[in-house]
Motif scaffolding. Structure first.
Motif, PDB file in Angstrom:
ATOM      1  N   HIS A 370       0.844  -1.193   0.000  1.00  0.00           N
ATOM      2  CA  HIS A 370       0.000   0.000   0.000  1.00  0.00           C
ATOM      3  C   HIS A 370       0.884   1.250   0.000  1.00  0.00           C
ATOM      4  CE1 HIS A 370      -2.970   2.966   1.280  1.00  0.00           C
ATOM      5  NE2 HIS A 370      -3.914   2.094   0.963  1.00  0.00           N
ATOM      6  N   ASN A 411      -7.615   3.521   9.893  1.00  0.00           N
ATOM      7  CA  ASN A 411      -7.887   2.093  10.084  1.00  0.00           C
ATOM      8  C   ASN A 411      -8.933   1.609   9.080  1.00  0.00           C
ATOM      9  OD1 ASN A 411      -6.215   2.342  12.284  1.00  0.00           O
ATOM     10  ND2 ASN A 411      -7.821   2.018  13.826  1.00  0.00           N
ATOM     11  N   GLN A 412     -10.003   2.371   8.952  1.00  0.00           N
ATOM     12  CA  GLN A 412     -11.096   1.961   8.074  1.00  0.00           C
ATOM     13  C   GLN A 412     -10.659   1.940   6.616  1.00  0.00           C
ATOM     14  OE1 GLN A 412     -13.885   0.654   8.968  1.00  0.00           O
ATOM     15  NE2 GLN A 412     -14.538   0.375   6.815  1.00  0.00           N
ATOM     16  N   ALA A 413      -9.874   2.928   6.216  1.00  0.00           N
ATOM     17  CA  ALA A 413      -9.399   2.951   4.830  1.00  0.00           C
ATOM     18  C   ALA A 413      -8.522   1.729   4.532  1.00  0.00           C
ATOM     19  CB  ALA A 413      -8.619   4.238   4.573  1.00  0.00           C
ATOM     20  N   ARG A 415      -8.631  -1.168   6.179  1.00  0.00           N
ATOM     21  CA  ARG A 415      -9.493  -2.357   6.215  1.00  0.00           C
ATOM     22  C   ARG A 415     -10.202  -2.533   4.873  1.00  0.00           C
ATOM     23  NH1 ARG A 415     -11.350  -5.031  10.714  1.00  0.00           N
ATOM     24  NH2 ARG A 415     -13.426  -5.194   9.784  1.00  0.00           N
ATOM     25  N   GLU A 416     -10.676  -1.444   4.295  1.00  0.00           N
ATOM     26  CA  GLU A 416     -11.354  -1.533   3.004  1.00  0.00           C
ATOM     27  C   GLU A 416     -10.396  -2.004   1.914  1.00  0.00           C
ATOM     28  OE1 GLU A 416     -13.014   2.315   2.390  1.00  0.00           O
ATOM     29  OE2 GLU A 416     -14.514   2.103   3.996  1.00  0.00           O
ATOM     30  N   TYR A 417      -9.157  -1.546   1.980  1.00  0.00           N
ATOM     31  CA  TYR A 417      -8.131  -2.004   1.027  1.00  0.00           C
ATOM     32  C   TYR A 417      -7.890  -3.502   1.177  1.00  0.00           C
ATOM     33  CZ  TYR A 417      -3.259  -3.022  -0.287  1.00  0.00           C
ATOM     34  OH  TYR A 417      -2.124  -3.598  -0.774  1.00  0.00           O
ATOM     35  N   ALA A 419      -9.858  -5.712   2.409  1.00  0.00           N
ATOM     36  CA  ALA A 419     -11.063  -6.508   2.153  1.00  0.00           C
ATOM     37  C   ALA A 419     -11.092  -7.074   0.734  1.00  0.00           C
ATOM     38  CB  ALA A 419     -12.312  -5.669   2.405  1.00  0.00           C
ATOM     39  N   ASP A 420     -10.310  -6.516  -0.178  1.00  0.00           N
ATOM     40  CA  ASP A 420     -10.216  -7.057  -1.530  1.00  0.00           C
ATOM     41  C   ASP A 420      -9.415  -8.358  -1.577  1.00  0.00           C
ATOM     42  OD1 ASP A 420     -11.715  -5.037  -2.622  1.00  0.00           O
ATOM     43  OD2 ASP A 420      -9.994  -3.843  -3.252  1.00  0.00           O
ATOM     44  N   ALA A 424     -13.627 -11.207   5.851  1.00  0.00           N
ATOM     45  CA  ALA A 424     -13.862 -10.285   6.962  1.00  0.00           C
ATOM     46  C   ALA A 424     -13.298 -10.756   8.308  1.00  0.00           C
ATOM     47  CB  ALA A 424     -15.361  -9.994   7.079  1.00  0.00           C
ATOM     48  N   LEU A 427      -9.579  -9.790   8.834  1.00  0.00           N
ATOM     49  CA  LEU A 427      -9.113  -8.402   8.778  1.00  0.00           C
ATOM     50  C   LEU A 427      -8.656  -7.943  10.161  1.00  0.00           C
ATOM     51  CD1 LEU A 427     -11.870  -6.825   6.515  1.00  0.00           C
ATOM     52  CD2 LEU A 427      -9.571  -7.565   5.850  1.00  0.00           C
TER      53      LEU A 427
END
Length: 459
Positions: A370, A411-413, A415-417, A419-420, A424, A427
């Motif tokens: 990332h 954190n949320q950003a 986690r969304e990355y 998740a691909d 769940a 994560l």
């Protein structure tokens, strides 16, 4: 040095010579000075009743003198990996005396400081002193942090020096060695002290921990060899004072962990070539090498035979490993058709969370891919509910985002990355952001330290 003949470091050391050997704060020490000092210390040590002696000295020259003298005297040489009082208590059963410049209050045996050593002399050891087997005990922290003894012999180290000479002798020649790593561990012991002794090259007496000191020494001693680690090499290209010095280095070695491709490219941009990386461990010694400006694949060192287990773990056999049965490493690999191989990560990083399998290595690699992440480490935090946690070092581009949006948004950003790539339940639920990962004296990140950070729950 003729790499086809057998290497005997005790004979090399006592052969002396007028050439410079160690560059110390007190001046240059020649091979003749080493020989005289070793003889004096040997003559005293062989009369001492202690058979196992711990060795910890900041000066590489002092360390080499004591190491060779102990070998000639037939003593077991024990190399503690640190000298904090608690650590010495854990390792104390392995040595009856200490040769050190850092006395330990809680150690009951005799402690001999360099100032107390006998004067140099010219007495010659008997013939058996050059041929008797010498045992060494080194320590590795492993994944838990507890010191584990690893037994080797001087003959195995001499065999590894012959291997290094066969592989890289033409590149290193008799150039002066500058290091950022300690000679107290096997990588520094071999590359900074013993191999230079064998090839009649000089070494800088103490490690250079700061870029400005390193740059100054490189410019003073060019052309030179740098013996370093991924920890130092990740920071050196960012130092303006190091830029000019990097061009003057003939060769750079790196070991003690994997050098990130980004850091290898940054060094190559300054020097023209990426560092020579050595893959190995305290147990195996050197196994393979690569230079990322040429290839990301690893090549076995001369005389090292490699295979894989059913689980794709790397199996190693070599003369400097000692055990004819070989050693199975925890690294999973994939071999190419030409015999080189790719590292796939550690086998012991496969964990189960909520009944699902997860490779912590894969998770770390995804995070490090990332654009915000410099380094990542992951672990399972066990409790009423097992949770994946990650410790992250951010790149400058993400630091401002953290300050503006806060940790929850970051954190949320992430986690969304992720998740691909991951289901769940796999994560991360715990996130820690640090300026630098915790590393031990060998530059390694221990699982116990990562877990300790994650258990200090902040999110």
């Amino acid at each position: 040095m003729d790499c086809d003949r057998e290497i005997n470091l005790r004979r090399v050391a006592l052969a002396g010579g007028r050439h410079a050997l160690a560059l110390t704060a007190a001046g240059t020490r020649s091979a003749d000075e080493l020989a005289g000092r070793v003889r004096g210390l040997y003559a005293w040590l062989r009369l001492r009743p202690e058979q196992s002696v711990g060795l910890w000295l900041a000066s590489g020259y002092d360390f080499l003198c004591a190491f060779i003298a102990l070998a000639l005297a037939g003593k077991r040489i024990v190399m503690p990996h640190q000298m904090q009082e608690g650590a010495v208590r854990l390792m104390g059963d392995h040595f009856a005396a200490l040769i050190t410049d850092q006395p330990v209050a809680g150690f009951a045996g005799p402690q001999w400081l360099p100032a107390q050593w006998p004067a140099a002399c010219d007495s010659e050891p008997d013939a058996s002193a050059f041929s008797r087997e010498v045992e060494l005990v080194l320590f590795t922290s492993g994944s838990t942090g507890d010191p584990a003894p690893i037994r080797k012999t001087l003959a195995e180290l001499e065999s590894e020096i012959a291997t290094l000479e066969s592989a890289f002798g033409r590149e290193v020649q008799d150039l002066t060695v500058i290091a950022t790593v300690s000679h107290q561990h096997i990588y520094g012991l071999l590359h900074v002290l013993l191999w230079p002794l064998a090839r009649a090259a000089a070494f800088l007496d103490t490690p250079c921990h700061y870029p400005e000191v390193l740059a100054s020494e490189v410019l003073r001693l060019e052309p030179a060899i740098l013996v370093s680690s991924p920890t130092h090499l990740s920071r050196l290209p960012e130092s303006g004072v190091f830029t000019e010095a990097a061009e003057r280095l003939r060769v750079c070695f790196s070991s003690g962990g994997l050098l990130h491709e980004r850091h290898a490219r940054a060094f190559a941009a300054l020097n023209g070539r990426a560092p020579l990386e050595i893959l190995g461990s305290t147990e195996t010694g050197g196994v393979a090498w690569r230079r990322q400006s040429e290839s990301s694949l690893w090549q076995a060192l001369p005389g090292v035979a490699l295979a894989t287990t059913q689980e794709q773990c790397l199996q190693v056999r070599s003369a400097h490993l000692g055990d004819p049965a070989g050693f199975t490493m925890g690294d999973k690999v994939r071999f190419a058709e030409d015999g080189r191989f790719e590292l796939l990560g550690r086998a012991d990083t496969i964990v189960k969370v909520e009944g699902k399998r997860l490779s912590l290595t894969e998770l770390q690699k995804r995070l490090e891919a990332h654009p915000w992440i410099e380094e990542a480490r992951a672990a399972v935090v066990r409790g009423r509910r097992d949770e994946i946690g990650v410790v992250l070092c951010l790149l400058p581009a993400a630091t401002g985002r953290l300050e503006r949006g806060g940790r929850r948004a970051l954190n949320q950003a992430l986690r969304e990355y992720l998740a691909d790539y991951f289901e769940a339940p796999l994560l991360p639920r715990r996130w820690r952001y640090v300026q630098a990962l915790p590393r031990n004296a060998q530059g390694k990140v221990l699982a116990a330290d990562v877990l300790s950070l994650l258990e200090e729950r902040q999110s």
